[in-house]
Design a protein around this motif. Structure first.
Motif, PDB file in Angstrom:
ATOM      1  N   THR A   1      -5.773   8.979  63.037  1.00  0.00           N
ATOM      2  CA  THR A   1      -6.402  10.199  63.541  1.00  0.00           C
ATOM      3  C   THR A   1      -5.890  11.424  62.789  1.00  0.00           C
ATOM      4  O   THR A   1      -6.674  12.290  62.385  1.00  0.00           O
ATOM      5  CB  THR A   1      -6.145  10.356  65.054  1.00  0.00           C
TER       6      THR A   1
ATOM      7  N   LYS B   1      -7.426  11.492  59.302  1.00  0.00           N
ATOM      8  CA  LYS B   1      -8.826  11.913  59.330  1.00  0.00           C
ATOM      9  C   LYS B   1      -8.928  13.421  59.494  1.00  0.00           C
ATOM     10  O   LYS B   1      -9.700  14.085  58.785  1.00  0.00           O
ATOM     11  CB  LYS B   1      -9.566  11.225  60.480  1.00  0.00           C
TER      12      LYS B   1
ATOM     13  N   GLN C   1     -12.434  13.228  67.281  1.00  0.00           N
ATOM     14  CA  GLN C   1     -11.230  12.419  67.130  1.00  0.00           C
ATOM     15  C   GLN C   1     -10.449  12.369  68.438  1.00  0.00           C
ATOM     16  O   GLN C   1      -9.913  11.337  68.808  1.00  0.00           O
ATOM     17  CB  GLN C   1     -10.346  12.966  65.999  1.00  0.00           C
TER      18      GLN C   1
END
Length: 75
Positions: free
Chosen positions: A38, A41, A66
């Motif tokens: 996460t 990203k 997310q």
């Protein structure tokens, strides 16, 4: 667009000078893996925004997605 890229990596050079041929084995504990992915990203999304590839609204939406995904996985 030209990117600033470091052409030499001193860490790799130092290891090769010592004579170590094997790559270090870096492992992420499974309980931290989702949080790591996460964070990666979100870092990519922020870089896309800095480069002008996405708008601020798209950045906010991607980041909020997310958070929702991590909550769904925990349930």
């Amino acid at each position: 667009m030209r990117r600033n890229v470091l052409l030499t990596n001193t860490a790799i050079e130092n290891n090769s000078m010592i004579g170590e041929k094997s790559e270090p084995n870096i492992e992420i504990p499974t309980d931290c893996l989702d949080e790591f992915v996460t964070a990666m990203k979100i870092g990519y999304y922020k870089e896309f925004y800095k480069q002008g590839l996405i708008t601020s609204e798209q950045l906010e939406q991607l980041i909020s997605m997310q958070g929702k995904l991590s909550v769904e996985k925990a349930a």
